[in-house]
Design an enzyme around this catalytic site. Sequence first.
Site, PDB file in Angstrom:
ATOM      1  N   ASP A  90      -6.263   2.478  -3.063  1.00 44.82           N
ATOM      2  CA  ASP A  90      -7.466   2.486  -2.234  1.00 44.82           C
ATOM      3  C   ASP A  90      -7.609   3.739  -1.377  1.00 44.82           C
ATOM      4  O   ASP A  90      -8.657   3.978  -0.793  1.00 44.82           O
ATOM      5  CB  ASP A  90      -7.596   1.199  -1.391  1.00 44.82           C
ATOM      6  CG  ASP A  90      -6.393   0.938  -0.521  1.00 44.82           C
ATOM      7  OD1 ASP A  90      -5.426   1.725  -0.556  1.00 44.82           O
ATOM      8  OD2 ASP A  90      -6.405  -0.083   0.200  1.00 44.82           O
ATOM      9  N   ARG A  91      -6.557   4.564  -1.300  1.00 47.92           N
ATOM     10  CA  ARG A  91      -6.662   5.793  -0.506  1.00 47.92           C
ATOM     11  C   ARG A  91      -6.896   7.003  -1.403  1.00 47.92           C
ATOM     12  O   ARG A  91      -6.614   6.948  -2.600  1.00 47.92           O
ATOM     13  CB  ARG A  91      -5.375   6.038   0.278  1.00 47.92           C
ATOM     14  CG  ARG A  91      -5.101   4.977   1.298  1.00 47.92           C
ATOM     15  CD  ARG A  91      -3.883   5.341   2.126  1.00 47.92           C
ATOM     16  NE  ARG A  91      -3.688   4.339   3.154  1.00 47.92           N
ATOM     17  CZ  ARG A  91      -3.072   4.555   4.308  1.00 47.92           C
ATOM     18  NH1 ARG A  91      -2.570   5.744   4.561  1.00 47.92           N
ATOM     19  NH2 ARG A  91      -2.947   3.588   5.188  1.00 47.92           N
ATOM     20  N   ASP A 105      -1.601   1.186  -3.812  1.00 52.83           N
ATOM     21  CA  ASP A 105      -2.526   0.208  -4.381  1.00 52.83           C
ATOM     22  C   ASP A 105      -3.884   0.799  -4.740  1.00 52.83           C
ATOM     23  O   ASP A 105      -4.824   0.054  -5.043  1.00 52.83           O
ATOM     24  CB  ASP A 105      -2.696  -0.973  -3.415  1.00 52.83           C
ATOM     25  CG  ASP A 105      -3.257  -0.556  -2.070  1.00 52.83           C
ATOM     26  OD1 ASP A 105      -3.018   0.590  -1.659  1.00 52.83           O
ATOM     27  OD2 ASP A 105      -3.937  -1.372  -1.424  1.00 52.83           O
ATOM     28  N   ASP A 150      -2.906   6.219  -3.320  1.00 54.97           N
ATOM     29  CA  ASP A 150      -1.714   5.585  -2.755  1.00 54.97           C
ATOM     30  C   ASP A 150      -1.214   4.432  -3.620  1.00 54.97           C
ATOM     31  O   ASP A 150      -1.693   4.224  -4.735  1.00 54.97           O
ATOM     32  CB  ASP A 150      -1.990   5.103  -1.322  1.00 54.97           C
ATOM     33  CG  ASP A 150      -2.949   3.915  -1.294  1.00 54.97           C
ATOM     34  OD1 ASP A 150      -3.763   3.792  -2.217  1.00 54.97           O
ATOM     35  OD2 ASP A 150      -2.861   3.107  -0.350  1.00 54.97           O
ATOM     36  N   SER A 196       0.800  -1.223   0.000  1.00 59.78           N
ATOM     37  CA  SER A 196       0.000   0.000   0.000  1.00 59.78           C
ATOM     38  C   SER A 196       0.838   1.281   0.000  1.00 59.78           C
ATOM     39  O   SER A 196       1.598   1.507  -0.926  1.00 59.78           O
ATOM     40  CB  SER A 196      -0.949  -0.043   1.187  1.00 59.78           C
ATOM     41  OG  SER A 196      -1.865   1.009   1.098  1.00 59.78           O
ATOM     42  N   HIS A 197       0.718   2.064   1.066  1.00 56.97           N
ATOM     43  CA  HIS A 197       1.372   3.383   1.100  1.00 56.97           C
ATOM     44  C   HIS A 197       2.830   3.293   1.534  1.00 56.97           C
ATOM     45  O   HIS A 197       3.522   4.307   1.573  1.00 56.97           O
ATOM     46  CB  HIS A 197       0.610   4.296   2.060  1.00 56.97           C
ATOM     47  CG  HIS A 197       0.497   3.685   3.436  1.00 56.97           C
ATOM     48  ND1 HIS A 197      -0.338   2.620   3.690  1.00 56.97           N
ATOM     49  CD2 HIS A 197       1.126   3.951   4.586  1.00 56.97           C
ATOM     50  CE1 HIS A 197      -0.222   2.282   4.958  1.00 56.97           C
ATOM     51  NE2 HIS A 197       0.667   3.065   5.531  1.00 56.97           N
ATOM     52  N   LYS A 204     -11.758   0.056   0.372  1.00 53.95           N
ATOM     53  CA  LYS A 204     -11.805   1.491   0.162  1.00 53.95           C
ATOM     54  C   LYS A 204     -11.342   1.782  -1.257  1.00 53.95           C
ATOM     55  O   LYS A 204     -10.716   0.930  -1.889  1.00 53.95           O
ATOM     56  CB  LYS A 204     -10.981   2.234   1.208  1.00 53.95           C
ATOM     57  CG  LYS A 204      -9.515   1.848   1.323  1.00 53.95           C
ATOM     58  CD  LYS A 204      -8.906   2.592   2.508  1.00 53.95           C
ATOM     59  CE  LYS A 204      -7.426   2.344   2.654  1.00 53.95           C
ATOM     60  NZ  LYS A 204      -7.134   1.157   3.471  1.00 53.95           N
TER      61      LYS A 204
END
Length: 545
Positions: A283-284, A281, A279, A113-114, A378
Amino acid sequence: MNISTISSAAYSDQKPGTSGLRKKVSVFKQPHYLENFVQSVFNIATELQNQLLILGGDGRYYNQQAIQIILKMAAANGVKRVMVGQNGLLSTPAVSHLIRKHNAAGGIILSASHNPGGVDGDFGIKFNISNGGPAPTSFTDAVYDVSQTITEYKIINHDDIDLSHQQRYEIGDMSVEVIDSVTDYADLMQQIFDFEAIKSLFRDNQMSMCFDAMHAVTGPYAKEIFENRLSANRDALINATPLQDFGGGHPDPNLAHAQELSARLNASNNAPSFGAASDGDGDRNMILGQHFFVNPSDSLAIMTANAQLIPGYKNGIRGVARSLPTSRAVDKVAQSLAITCYETPTGWKYFGNLLDDKRITLCGEESFGSGSDHIREKDGIWAVLFWLNLIAVKKQSVEQITRSHWQQFGRHYYTRHDYEAIDNELADQLIQNLRDIAGSLQGKTFAGSKIALCDDFSYADPVDGSITKKQGIRILFENESRIVFRLSGTGTEGATLRVYFENYITDKEQLDQDTQTALRELIEVAETIAEIKTRCNRTSADVIT
Ligand code: VG1
Ligand code: CO
C-alpha cells in the site's frame, strides 16, 4: 459440522493500533493468541454471518499458518464463503478492491506492513469492512473490549487445504475459493490509467524503470503489470519474489531501507529514468527520478495538480485529504483548484467516510502513502502508475515535473525524524509536557517566527460527527513552517516518537537547498521546545525520511 469450542484465557494486549494488531511473531504464536483475536473480530463483525469474506496476506512468516486457522474459524463462525489469494498472497489494495468488487461483508489482511518479518520479526492482522476500508476506531475498540474478556473460541476440525492451486474446497458448510491474487487488481489499474501511453514510453526506449518489490507482496503484481501488460525494460523488477523474511530487510520503501534501488537510480552510468518501491503489503510507494527523490507529500500535491491528465480522473477531483503530519503542499494546490482539503488524523481509516461521502477523490500521507476513490486503502502500484502516466502525458522527467510544481506553488521542505524503541514512560512524559506547555507557547517567537497556533490535534469527522482527540501536537508558525509531534501506533517495541518538520519557501532562488539544511533551524527549535534528546537519552534520530 464438526465444531469444537476451545476454552481460552484472555490476553490483555490485543489493542489494535494505527493499522490493525501488530506484534512480534513470538507474541502471536502464544497459545490461542491469534485465535482469541480472530474470535473477537467474528463476535463484532456479525455482518460476516452467511456472507463472503476476503482473506490474504503479505506472505510474511506465519501468513499461511494463520490463514489455515482463520479458515477453520470462519467456517465455525457461520461465514458462507471465503475467497483467499493463491499461496495466501493478497496485497492490501487488492483486498480492498476484491471486497468492493464481490460485495464481500469484509476482509482479513495478515500483515505488519513495513515492519520486518521472519521468525524474529513482526506479524499483524487487520480487518476491513464492506466499503473495502480499514475498520473504524469504534469497531477496533469493540474488538479490543471483547478480547479482554474472551473465554472461548470456535473452530472446525478439518485438514489444512492446499493454497498453492486455484481451486474450490468445502470446509463444513463454508466454501473456499483459492483465487488468482493479481488479475482483478491489474484489470482495475488498466481501467484507471492509459496503459497504451505508458507502454509506448518503454517501446520507444524513451525511458526505463526499476521497481523494487522489497521481497514482499507486490512482486507478482509488478510482474503482471509492468512486465506483462506494460512491456517495461527486462531488468525493471528487483527483489520481486515474496520471501517470508523479506530477505532480512525492512520492507519499507524509503531511502533508508530501499538501498539497492536508490543506488541504481543514483548510479553515474545507465541509471534508469524512473524508480519506485512498495512496502510489505503493497500500500505504500516511493517515487524516484534519476538522482532525484520525490517527497511523498509533494507527490500527493503533484497528483492533485495534474489529476485531470489521467483518464480515471479526467473529470476533475472533488476534494482532497491529507493526514495531519503530511505537508501542506497539497493545501496550496487545493486552494488554487478551489476544492476542499481535509486534514485528518494519521491512518487510512479516517479517509473512508470522506471517500464514501464523495467529498474527496484523492488522499495521502507523508509516510509514503497515496490513494484515491478507486478503493478504500492507500495503493502503492497505483501511485507508480499515476506517475508513469503523468510522464507519458507530460513528456517530462520526474525531476522536471517536481521542479516545475515548486516553481508554480512554492516548495514545502519536509522531513520526519523517528526516535525508535524509547522507553514508553519517557515518551508519554515528553508528549504530556508538550500538551501542558502548548497554551503558553502560543505567541512566543522562535528563530524569528511567532507561533500562531499550538495544540493537540482533534478531528471532527464531518460525515458521522465522531470526534478523535489527542492525535498529535502541532506547532504552526506565522511564516507557515510547522512542527508536529506524535507517537507511532504501529511499532512493536517500546515507543516510537515521530517529529515532522516543514518549511514553506516561495523564493524561486531558494528552491534547490538540501532538505535537512533548509530545516536545520526548525529542527533546533523542536529540540529547544520538546527537549527530545535529554528526555529520551538520545543523541540523534534513528531514521530520517
Ligand atoms: C504509520 C504511518 C501512517 C500509516 C500507518 C500504516 O503509522 O505513520 O501514516 O497510515 O503507518 O501504514 P504510525 O502510527 O506508526 O505513525 V502501513 O503501510 O504500515 O499499513
Ligand atoms: Co503497508
